[in-house]
Structure formats: C-alpha cells, structure tokens
Design a protein around this motif. Structure first.
Motif, PDB file in Angstrom:
ATOM      1  N   SER A   1      42.608  30.420  39.204  1.00 31.65           N
ATOM      2  CA  SER A   1      42.229  31.157  40.666  1.00 31.65           C
ATOM      3  C   SER A   1      42.829  30.324  41.728  1.00 31.65           C
ATOM      4  O   SER A   1      42.278  30.197  42.733  1.00 31.65           O
ATOM      5  CB  SER A   1      40.850  30.864  40.799  1.00 31.65           C
ATOM      6  N   TRP A   2      44.032  29.866  41.860  1.00 29.94           N
ATOM      7  CA  TRP A   2      44.598  28.979  42.759  1.00 29.94           C
ATOM      8  C   TRP A   2      43.769  27.966  43.348  1.00 29.94           C
ATOM      9  O   TRP A   2      43.788  27.743  44.807  1.00 29.94           O
ATOM     10  CB  TRP A   2      45.064  30.022  43.940  1.00 29.94           C
ATOM     11  N   GLN A   3      43.116  27.185  42.581  1.00 35.76           N
ATOM     12  CA  GLN A   3      42.238  26.297  42.827  1.00 35.76           C
ATOM     13  C   GLN A   3      42.748  24.866  42.108  1.00 35.76           C
ATOM     14  O   GLN A   3      42.043  23.766  42.348  1.00 35.76           O
ATOM     15  CB  GLN A   3      40.973  26.445  42.727  1.00 35.76           C
TER      16      GLN A   3
ATOM     17  N   PHE B   1      43.894  29.047  47.426  1.00 35.61           N
ATOM     18  CA  PHE B   1      42.381  29.295  47.365  1.00 35.61           C
ATOM     19  C   PHE B   1      41.367  28.224  47.101  1.00 35.61           C
ATOM     20  O   PHE B   1      40.272  28.449  46.796  1.00 35.61           O
ATOM     21  CB  PHE B   1      41.948  30.627  46.646  1.00 35.61           C
TER      22      PHE B   1
ATOM     23  N   GLY C   1      43.824  38.656  47.622  1.00 38.09           N
ATOM     24  CA  GLY C   1      43.180  37.781  48.508  1.00 38.09           C
ATOM     25  C   GLY C   1      43.789  38.000  49.815  1.00 38.09           C
ATOM     26  O   GLY C   1      44.836  38.679  50.029  1.00 38.09           O
TER      27      GLY C   1
ATOM     28  N   LEU D   1      39.367  35.005  48.350  1.00 37.97           N
ATOM     29  CA  LEU D   1      39.853  35.175  47.175  1.00 37.97           C
ATOM     30  C   LEU D   1      38.845  36.461  46.581  1.00 37.97           C
ATOM     31  O   LEU D   1      37.733  36.426  46.396  1.00 37.97           O
ATOM     32  CB  LEU D   1      39.779  34.125  46.294  1.00 37.97           C
TER      33      LEU D   1
END
Length: 202
Positions: free
Chosen positions: A17-19, A47, A98, A134
């Motif tokens: 999740s781009w975390q 994100f 997002g 997101l």
C-alpha cells in the motif's frame, strides 16, 4: 480554452500500500523498466503520510517517475489535484489508487528525521496529510471507461509513457466515482472544495 485542473500520473504497484518497501514480485512485475533494472522503486512511501514524519512545513512528499521532467509551469498553474494510477499485476488491470489534492509540484528533498528518508530522499509532489488519500477501493480505469465516464478530455487516451492533464469536468467525474466507492470525510471535503471554489470552475 479549457484549463488543466488535474493530472493523472502513474506509479509502480506496491503490495504494501505504498507504506513500505515493495515486494520482490512487485519489482519483477513492474511496468517501469527502471524499477526492474534497479530492483527498487522510489515511490514506495507515497501513502505513508500517517506512518512517517511530515516535513517542517507540515507537508508529506510523494514521487511519480512521470514527473522526472516536471510539468511546465504554464500548463500546470491551475492544477489542484494529482491522481495516481497503477497497474495491479495481480488483477491485470490499471486502477486509480489515490490522490494528492491542492499539491505543490516540483523537486522536494525529504528532510524530516526518519531513517528511511536516507534512501527515499526526495519526491516531486507534496501536500498536507488531510489532502492525501489512498483509496480503500481503487477505481478501475481503461481507455473505454475513460471514454464512457468522461474521466479524460474528449478524444484523449491514457498516457502510456507520460501523464494526462484533466479538465474541471474530468476531475469532478473522477471524484464523483471515488467518493461513491470510498467513505472518507477528507475525500468528501476535497470534492466539496472543487465544487464550491470558483478558481477551478472554467
């Protein structure tokens, strides 16, 4: 002449999740050659605005490879939102995942005190956390969907190597669908601002 109110740009898929750092499979199946060649993507933390420290001015920085050459100041001077799309290789489909609303676009160095910023050290979009969303339910997107639902200016197709500029009506139609799919007060607020702020109505 219609003005550019938004941009639709691409990033590589990140199963975290781009975390956090992308998985080896994400790297191997990226649709960006530089990611495959280097075994790494710079957009991994796009994100992570609720997880990692903000910059001193209260913004969080993201990255899209399509802004390595920045949009021209003249063509982007009215841009109020950047939507990010990505190819989900698990489903073999592109999704809008997002957005960064009311952003600054440029080259920005991450200066906050965070060890990972030694590696993920810069970006080219920044916004305040309440304007970074997101999507819990990403929006599927194809040329056909864009044509039917009006997500792109008339006659335009999704950029293969570059980003797409969006007109006011395109931004509203994407936000209509995004708010239908995602219950998020901040996303609702972003849509409301576009509906009521006269600067974006042309």
């Amino acid at each position: 002449m219609a003005k550019n109110i938004g941009i639709l740009a691409s990033i590589s898929w990140n199963s975290n999740s781009w975390q956090d750092q992308a998985t080896p499979s994400d790297i191997a199946k990226s649709n960006f050659d530089y990611v495959k060649a280097n075994g790494w993507m710079h957009e991994d933390l796009n994100f992570g605005h609720r997880k990692y420290p903000l910059e001193e001015n209260g913004t969080y920085i993201a990255y899209t490879p399509q802004f390595n050459t920045l949009p021209s100041l003249e063509e982007s001077k009215y841009v109020g939102i950047v939507f990010l799309k990505s190819f989900n290789y698990h489903k073999n489909k592109n999704f809008i995942v997002g957005c960064y609303a009311f952003p600054d676009i440029g080259r920005f160095v991450r200066s906050a005190d965070e060890e990972k910023y030694n590696v993920y050290d810069f970006g080219n979009i920044r916004a305040t956390p309440e304007n970074i969303i997101l999507f819990s339910t990403p929006m599927p997107i194809t040329d056909e969907i864009c044509s039917i639902k009006g997500y792109l200016p008339k006659g335009k197709k999704l950029g293969k190597m570059g980003y797409n500029y969006l007109e006011y009506s395109n931004v509203l139609k994407i936000l209509d669908e995004a708010t239908r799919l995602n219950r998020d007060k901040n996303l609702d607020s972003i849509k409301y601002k576009f509906l009521t702020d006269g600067r974006y109505k042309f």
